[in-house]
Scaffold this motif. Structure first.
Motif, PDB file in Angstrom:
ATOM      1  N   TYR A  55       0.799  -1.221   0.000  1.00 28.08           N
ATOM      2  CA  TYR A  55       0.000   0.000   0.000  1.00 28.08           C
ATOM      3  C   TYR A  55       0.840   1.284   0.000  1.00 28.08           C
ATOM      4  O   TYR A  55       0.294   2.382  -0.133  1.00 28.08           O
ATOM      5  CB  TYR A  55      -0.894   0.035   1.234  1.00 28.08           C
ATOM      6  CG  TYR A  55      -2.298  -0.487   1.028  1.00 28.08           C
ATOM      7  CD1 TYR A  55      -3.008  -0.230  -0.138  1.00 28.08           C
ATOM      8  CD2 TYR A  55      -2.939  -1.207   2.037  1.00 28.08           C
ATOM      9  CE1 TYR A  55      -4.305  -0.701  -0.306  1.00 28.08           C
ATOM     10  CE2 TYR A  55      -4.237  -1.673   1.877  1.00 28.08           C
ATOM     11  CZ  TYR A  55      -4.919  -1.416   0.705  1.00 28.08           C
ATOM     12  OH  TYR A  55      -6.201  -1.873   0.540  1.00 28.08           O
ATOM     13  N   VAL A  56       2.146   1.178   0.167  1.00 31.53           N
ATOM     14  CA  VAL A  56       2.959   2.365   0.415  1.00 31.53           C
ATOM     15  C   VAL A  56       2.847   3.410  -0.699  1.00 31.53           C
ATOM     16  O   VAL A  56       2.677   4.602  -0.431  1.00 31.53           O
ATOM     17  CB  VAL A  56       4.432   1.986   0.662  1.00 31.53           C
ATOM     18  CG1 VAL A  56       5.341   3.198   0.534  1.00 31.53           C
ATOM     19  CG2 VAL A  56       4.584   1.379   2.050  1.00 31.53           C
ATOM     20  N   ASN A  57       2.938   3.000  -1.959  1.00 32.06           N
ATOM     21  CA  ASN A  57       2.862   3.983  -3.048  1.00 32.06           C
ATOM     22  C   ASN A  57       1.539   4.731  -3.031  1.00 32.06           C
ATOM     23  O   ASN A  57       1.488   5.948  -3.230  1.00 32.06           O
ATOM     24  CB  ASN A  57       3.032   3.291  -4.400  1.00 32.06           C
ATOM     25  CG  ASN A  57       4.411   2.687  -4.580  1.00 32.06           C
ATOM     26  OD1 ASN A  57       5.352   3.052  -3.893  1.00 32.06           O
ATOM     27  ND2 ASN A  57       4.519   1.752  -5.511  1.00 32.06           N
ATOM     28  N   GLN A  58       0.455   3.997  -2.805  1.00 25.34           N
ATOM     29  CA  GLN A  58      -0.864   4.628  -2.796  1.00 25.34           C
ATOM     30  C   GLN A  58      -0.990   5.602  -1.630  1.00 25.34           C
ATOM     31  O   GLN A  58      -1.583   6.677  -1.764  1.00 25.34           O
ATOM     32  CB  GLN A  58      -1.942   3.540  -2.713  1.00 25.34           C
ATOM     33  CG  GLN A  58      -3.351   4.039  -2.985  1.00 25.34           C
ATOM     34  CD  GLN A  58      -4.365   2.914  -3.066  1.00 25.34           C
ATOM     35  OE1 GLN A  58      -4.016   1.740  -2.960  1.00 25.34           O
ATOM     36  NE2 GLN A  58      -5.623   3.262  -3.248  1.00 25.34           N
ATOM     37  N   ILE A  59      -0.420   5.243  -0.487  1.00 25.01           N
ATOM     38  CA  ILE A  59      -0.453   6.132   0.678  1.00 25.01           C
ATOM     39  C   ILE A  59       0.356   7.399   0.407  1.00 25.01           C
ATOM     40  O   ILE A  59      -0.091   8.515   0.696  1.00 25.01           O
ATOM     41  CB  ILE A  59       0.069   5.392   1.918  1.00 25.01           C
ATOM     42  CG1 ILE A  59      -0.907   4.278   2.320  1.00 25.01           C
ATOM     43  CG2 ILE A  59       0.280   6.351   3.083  1.00 25.01           C
ATOM     44  CD1 ILE A  59      -0.348   3.297   3.329  1.00 25.01           C
ATOM     45  N   LEU A  60       1.540   7.227  -0.161  1.00 21.76           N
ATOM     46  CA  LEU A  60       2.372   8.386  -0.482  1.00 21.76           C
ATOM     47  C   LEU A  60       1.680   9.311  -1.477  1.00 21.76           C
ATOM     48  O   LEU A  60       1.780  10.544  -1.382  1.00 21.76           O
ATOM     49  CB  LEU A  60       3.710   7.935  -1.052  1.00 21.76           C
ATOM     50  CG  LEU A  60       4.689   7.272  -0.079  1.00 21.76           C
ATOM     51  CD1 LEU A  60       5.888   6.713  -0.833  1.00 21.76           C
ATOM     52  CD2 LEU A  60       5.148   8.250   0.995  1.00 21.76           C
ATOM     53  N   ASP A  61       0.964   8.727  -2.434  1.00 18.01           N
ATOM     54  CA  ASP A  61       0.264   9.518  -3.447  1.00 18.01           C
ATOM     55  C   ASP A  61      -0.950  10.249  -2.884  1.00 18.01           C
ATOM     56  O   ASP A  61      -1.512  11.128  -3.551  1.00 18.01           O
ATOM     57  CB  ASP A  61      -0.190   8.625  -4.603  1.00 18.01           C
ATOM     58  CG  ASP A  61       0.961   8.130  -5.464  1.00 18.01           C
ATOM     59  OD1 ASP A  61       2.091   8.624  -5.291  1.00 18.01           O
ATOM     60  OD2 ASP A  61       0.716   7.248  -6.309  1.00 18.01           O
ATOM     61  N   HIS A  62      -1.359   9.880  -1.648  1.00 11.69           N
ATOM     62  CA  HIS A  62      -2.568  10.463  -1.068  1.00 11.69           C
ATOM     63  C   HIS A  62      -2.296  11.051   0.316  1.00 11.69           C
ATOM     64  O   HIS A  62      -3.113  10.923   1.240  1.00 11.69           O
ATOM     65  CB  HIS A  62      -3.686   9.414  -1.024  1.00 11.69           C
ATOM     66  CG  HIS A  62      -4.146   9.007  -2.385  1.00 11.69           C
ATOM     67  ND1 HIS A  62      -3.539   7.999  -3.104  1.00 11.69           N
ATOM     68  CD2 HIS A  62      -5.135   9.509  -3.182  1.00 11.69           C
ATOM     69  CE1 HIS A  62      -4.137   7.884  -4.275  1.00 11.69           C
ATOM     70  NE2 HIS A  62      -5.099   8.788  -4.354  1.00 11.69           N
ATOM     71  N   GLY A  63      -1.149  11.699   0.429  1.00 10.66           N
ATOM     72  CA  GLY A  63      -0.889  12.526   1.598  1.00 10.66           C
ATOM     73  C   GLY A  63      -0.248  11.852   2.786  1.00 10.66           C
ATOM     74  O   GLY A  63      -0.030  12.507   3.818  1.00 10.66           O
TER      75      GLY A  63
END
Length: 406
Positions: A55-63
């Motif tokens: 999930y890390v990339n998605q979390i980084l992309d969303h703040g």
């Protein structure tokens, strides 16, 4: 999805909110840890200290923001610096639902699709970590309750065509990664395949692949196609991936491997992978070492716990209900940072005592953010992460650098 994630989706609705493959030698380092421990670092060849960071990339992309002692850092570097030698990543075939159903935005990345996973693998490899690539063979979460066939394969009605599709997809994926210099060190052929693969949401005339209904031969042929593709893709690579077959919970493992090997004709794999969540298992932590020892001796394979987790609090950081609440807390391990750390230390020592080869924690970086999935915004797992509710690293991660008795 992980076993516990989909099995307990209904629980989310009814639970209320509360406010080369060697990664280097084993060495002692004076790193900036959240406490005064003297860390010991293990190579992946010695013992896999793993984290699923899908999930890390998605979390980084969303703040989402990750920090150590208040200093914002690259999360992949944080994990590498604090003992993680292997990153586990799930791969979905074509997860268009992320664009159409979650974000309603065709410009969004297909998280856990090929390009997103490639991005994560490049980050992990750049930090010196190995990779365990987990083929779900589905467009969405695969687990014991859901093994949905990819939409692209819905019209397949013959076993030989399905086997060819599995082979080509697996081989082409790994070949592309190898061409980019990021061949994974480990490959999972399926995720929590307790009853089989691609047997839910499949057309009536689809080849039956449900081992729980006795279709072990068909299931074995499909798994063998995936295995053959991994072996073939590794022939000319500098890395020949080790193959993991993955079952949820120790009490299901012996039965499954007996059947898939004898009835299904599957033998060319390297590692027995297990999901172990003690609250949802019939196997207490005190008996885990015996199970692992039994599997090693009976099947002559390495054994790893490839999914596990424990809570450091029962409080929520957002309005997304948490999967683990009070009922998931073991009496000997309070829901504190110290309790989480001790649980993971004891679990890891039990795996080692049984002769196991590794432990991988599921989504320990799934902090709250503006990230969305089908069930909420934020995280249903932040109370199991290695970061507090400000995104700052806490001592739970130190289980990876504890001085164990190997």
């Amino acid at each position: 999805m992980s076993y516990l994630k989909t099995i307990f989706l209904l629980l989310l609705l009814f639970t209320s909110c509360s406010s080369d493959s060697s990664i280097g030698p084993r060495v002692n380092q004076d790193d900036d840890l959240p406490d005064d421990s003297d860390p010991v670092y293990y190579s992946a060849d010695e013992f896999v200290m793993g984290a699923d960071l899908s999930y890390v990339n998605q979390i980084l992309d969303h703040g989402g923001i990750y920090s150590v002692d208040g200093e914002i850092q690259n999360p992949y570097k944080i994990f590498a610096d604090h003992g993680t030698n292997t990153v586990r990543l799930r791969l979905w075939h074509n997860p268009e639902w992320i664009q159409t159903e979650v974000y309603e935005d065709p410009a969004k990345p297909l998280y856990s699709g090929f390009e997103d996973v490639k991005r994560s693998m490049e980050e992990a490899k750049a930090q010196g970590m190995a990779v365990n690539l987990d083929f779900h063979y589905s467009d969405i979460w695969a687990d014991p309750s859901h093994q949905d066939i990819p939409a692209a394969w819905l019209e397949i009605t013959e076993l030989e065509v399905l086997k060819d599709s599995v082979y080509n997809y697996t081989y082409e994926t790994l070949s592309k990664l190898d061409a980019d210099g990021i061949m994974p060190e480990f490959v999972q052929v399926g995720n929590e395949t307790n009853c089989g693969m691609m047997y839910t949401n499949a057309p009536v005339d689809f080849p039956p692949l449900n081992g729980c209904d006795g279709h072990w031969e068909n299931l074995g042929e499909v798994i063998n196609s995936g295995i053959e593709a991994v072996r073939d893709a590794g022939v000319n690579s500098d890395i020949q991936p080790k193959i993991i077959l993955h079952i949820a919970q120790p009490e299901n493992t012996e039965w499954w491997f007996e059947n898939i090997m004898s009835e299904g004709g599957v033998s060319d794999f390297d590692i027995i992978g297990i999901s172990y969540y003690s609250h949802f298992s019939d196997t207490p932590l005190s008996e885990l070492d015996e199970y692992i020892s039994t599997f090693r001796e009976k099947f002559d394979r390495e054994v790893m716990v490839v999914e596990t987790a424990y809570s450091w609090t029962t409080e929520n950081a957002d309005q997304y209900n948490n999967i683990f609440g009070e009922s998931a807390i073991e009496s000997n391990y309070p829901a504190t940072k110290e309790g989480q750390l001790q649980y993971l230390i004891d679990l890891t020592q039990a795996v080692m005592d049984g002769g196991g080869s590794g432990v991988m924690v599921w989504e320990p970086a799934w902090i709250t953010s503006d990230m969305k999935d089908l069930w909420g915004t934020g995280s249903s797992w932040e109370n199991n992460a290695f970061f507090d509710y400000d995104g700052d690293l806490h001592q739970g991660i130190n289980f990876m650098t504890t001085d164990y008795e190997l």
